[in-house]
Design a protein around this motif. Structure first.
Motif, PDB file in Angstrom:
ATOM      1  N   LEU A  11       0.844  -1.189   0.000  1.00 27.99           N
ATOM      2  CA  LEU A  11       0.000   0.000   0.000  1.00 27.99           C
ATOM      3  C   LEU A  11       0.882   1.241   0.000  1.00 27.99           C
ATOM      4  CD1 LEU A  11      -2.848   1.312   0.295  1.00 27.99           C
ATOM      5  CD2 LEU A  11      -2.526   1.150   2.787  1.00 27.99           C
ATOM      6  N   HIS A 221      -5.535   7.957  -9.637  1.00 30.90           N
ATOM      7  CA  HIS A 221      -5.286   7.311  -8.338  1.00 30.90           C
ATOM      8  C   HIS A 221      -6.281   7.804  -7.298  1.00 30.90           C
ATOM      9  CE1 HIS A 221      -0.709   6.853  -9.451  1.00 30.90           C
ATOM     10  NE2 HIS A 221      -1.530   6.282 -10.325  1.00 30.90           N
ATOM     11  N   ASP A 224     -11.622   3.586  -6.753  1.00 24.08           N
ATOM     12  CA  ASP A 224     -11.383   2.161  -6.580  1.00 24.08           C
ATOM     13  C   ASP A 224     -10.821   1.560  -7.874  1.00 24.08           C
ATOM     14  OD1 ASP A 224     -12.490   2.469  -4.093  1.00 24.08           O
ATOM     15  OD2 ASP A 224     -14.438   1.613  -4.636  1.00 24.08           O
ATOM     16  N   LEU A 247      -1.107  -1.250  -4.066  1.00 20.79           N
ATOM     17  CA  LEU A 247      -2.247  -0.381  -4.336  1.00 20.79           C
ATOM     18  C   LEU A 247      -1.844   1.073  -4.157  1.00 20.79           C
ATOM     19  CD1 LEU A 247      -5.358   0.045  -4.772  1.00 20.79           C
ATOM     20  CD2 LEU A 247      -5.532  -0.013  -2.257  1.00 20.79           C
ATOM     21  N   ARG A 249      -3.230   4.952  -3.980  1.00 19.27           N
ATOM     22  CA  ARG A 249      -4.415   5.809  -3.790  1.00 19.27           C
ATOM     23  C   ARG A 249      -3.912   7.144  -3.268  1.00 19.27           C
ATOM     24  NH1 ARG A 249     -10.023   4.459  -3.529  1.00 19.27           N
ATOM     25  NH2 ARG A 249     -11.136   6.445  -3.472  1.00 19.27           N
ATOM     26  N   LEU A 253      -9.306   9.753  -0.368  1.00 17.39           N
ATOM     27  CA  LEU A 253      -8.909   8.603   0.431  1.00 17.39           C
ATOM     28  C   LEU A 253     -10.069   8.117   1.295  1.00 17.39           C
ATOM     29  CD1 LEU A 253      -5.381   9.747   1.639  1.00 17.39           C
ATOM     30  CD2 LEU A 253      -5.876   7.882   0.068  1.00 17.39           C
ATOM     31  N   LEU A 256      -8.939   3.814   6.262  1.00 14.69           N
ATOM     32  CA  LEU A 256      -7.909   2.797   6.086  1.00 14.69           C
ATOM     33  C   LEU A 256      -8.490   1.389   5.937  1.00 14.69           C
ATOM     34  CD1 LEU A 256      -4.935   1.989   5.936  1.00 14.69           C
ATOM     35  CD2 LEU A 256      -4.896   1.958   8.449  1.00 14.69           C
ATOM     36  N   GLU A 258     -11.084   0.391   4.430  1.00 18.72           N
ATOM     37  CA  GLU A 258     -11.528   0.203   3.049  1.00 18.72           C
ATOM     38  C   GLU A 258     -10.336   0.019   2.114  1.00 18.72           C
ATOM     39  OE1 GLU A 258     -14.431   2.917   1.529  1.00 18.72           O
ATOM     40  OE2 GLU A 258     -15.409   3.137   3.483  1.00 18.72           O
ATOM     41  N   LEU A 259      -9.277   0.807   2.320  1.00 23.28           N
ATOM     42  CA  LEU A 259      -8.072   0.631   1.519  1.00 23.28           C
ATOM     43  C   LEU A 259      -7.496  -0.769   1.718  1.00 23.28           C
ATOM     44  CD1 LEU A 259      -6.125   4.007   1.894  1.00 23.28           C
ATOM     45  CD2 LEU A 259      -7.195   3.088  -0.172  1.00 23.28           C
ATOM     46  N   GLU A 262      -9.047  -3.406  -0.367  1.00 20.96           N
ATOM     47  CA  GLU A 262      -8.510  -3.570  -1.726  1.00 20.96           C
ATOM     48  C   GLU A 262      -7.161  -4.287  -1.703  1.00 20.96           C
ATOM     49  OE1 GLU A 262      -9.879  -0.889  -5.191  1.00 20.96           O
ATOM     50  OE2 GLU A 262      -9.017   0.464  -3.693  1.00 20.96           O
TER      51      GLU A 262
END
Length: 289
Positions: A11, A221, A224, A247, A249, A253, A256, A258-259, A262
């Motif tokens: 990430l 970026h 999703d 990933l 992003r 944003l 966290l 949710e990130l 992914e």
């Protein structure tokens, strides 16, 4: 470097969730993190202390923004020296930059397309070799998203491959950028992947983008990852094997968790691809091929 490269699902680090990571609040943290060194060079105070805590806990990659490896101005050797010291101080595993340029006498704060010509291949390759001598490590170049192809004499995949081979450097394969460019320039994304030297790929990026029109995608970026990019990631694993994947992003944003959801999608696709490879290998062994 004596370390193994990064592995797993990573990430891009943003300051808004540094505290959660340093406090160990992520239920399933990323396997590695990535930062732009220009945002951290010479930084002191709390953020510098928190970064040090994280680089002691996580493998890190650095993804530069302003080297302008394809530009006409002389390389910024002072920047390269500062980046080298930063990488050494924080034990950074990989240093990548964009296969583009960002200015001439001044910085334009954008990733501009390099004319895809034989002359440009030689120009970039020479600059990469100079940069690697100063850095004391291999440079990893990322294929970039573009919206024009000025003066092009070859296809993008051929240009990328020739730069990698002539410069003797490595590739950060950005899957989203391949997809975005396939729409913007009308080429086959699968064919692009198959034209690349897979042995040069060190890790992958996935990210979201903005749909401006049916034939135009903007690499933001800021959204999703779309299903088409996930599918292209699966194809990359089939072509090159399961590789470390990060990933990106940069804005819009989400929280966290949710990130990290992914990031978990990356892990799931990696596990599926690894299982498929194991099964295929077992079948080949069973039938004696």
């Amino acid at each position: 470097m004596n370390h193994a490269p990064v592995s797993g699902a990573g990430l891009g680090l943003r300051r808004s969730f540094m505290a959660a990571l340093t406090a160990g609040q992520a239920a399933t943290p990323p396997d590695f993190l990535e930062i732009a060194p220009e945002n951290w060079l010479g930084l002191g105070g709390r953020y510098a202390r928190d970064l040090r805590m994280l680089t002691e806990r996580f493998p890190f990659a650095c993804h530069g923004l302003s080297l302008s490896i394809g530009g006409p101005a002389p390389l910024d050797t002072g920047l390269l020296a500062r980046v080298r010291d930063f990488l050494d101080t924080h034990d950074i595993r990989l240093y990548s930059e964009h296969l583009s340029y960002t200015g001439d006498d001044g910085h334009l704060y954008d990733l501009l397309p390099i004319p895809m010509t034989e002359a440009a291949v030689g120009h970039v390759a020479a600059r990469v070799r100079q940069a690697q001598d100063i850095l004391g490590r291999r440079l990893v170049l990322e294929n970039v998203s573009t919206y024009a192809a000025p003066g092009a004499e070859m296809q993008e995949a051929d240009f990328v491959r020739e730069v990698l081979l002539r410069a003797d450097c490595d590739l950060l394969l950005d899957i989203n950028n391949v997809y975005v460019n396939s729409i913007n320039h009308g080429f086959d994304a699968a064919g692009y992947l198959r034209a690349l030297p897979g042995e040069r790929i060190r890790y992958l990026h996935v990210a979201g983008h903005y749909v401006e029109a049916g034939d135009l995608r903007i690499d933001t970026h800021g959204d999703d990852v779309c299903p088409e990019v996930w599918d292209l990631l699966r194809l990359a694993y089939r072509e090159f094997g399961v590789l470390p994947t990060l990933l990106e992003r940069d804005f819009n944003l989400p929280p966290l968790p949710e990130l990290l959801g992914e990031v978990d999608t990356i892990r799931r696709i990696q596990h599926e691809a690894a299982g498929h490879d194991s099964h295929a290998g077992a079948v080949r062994h069973a039938v004696g091929t």
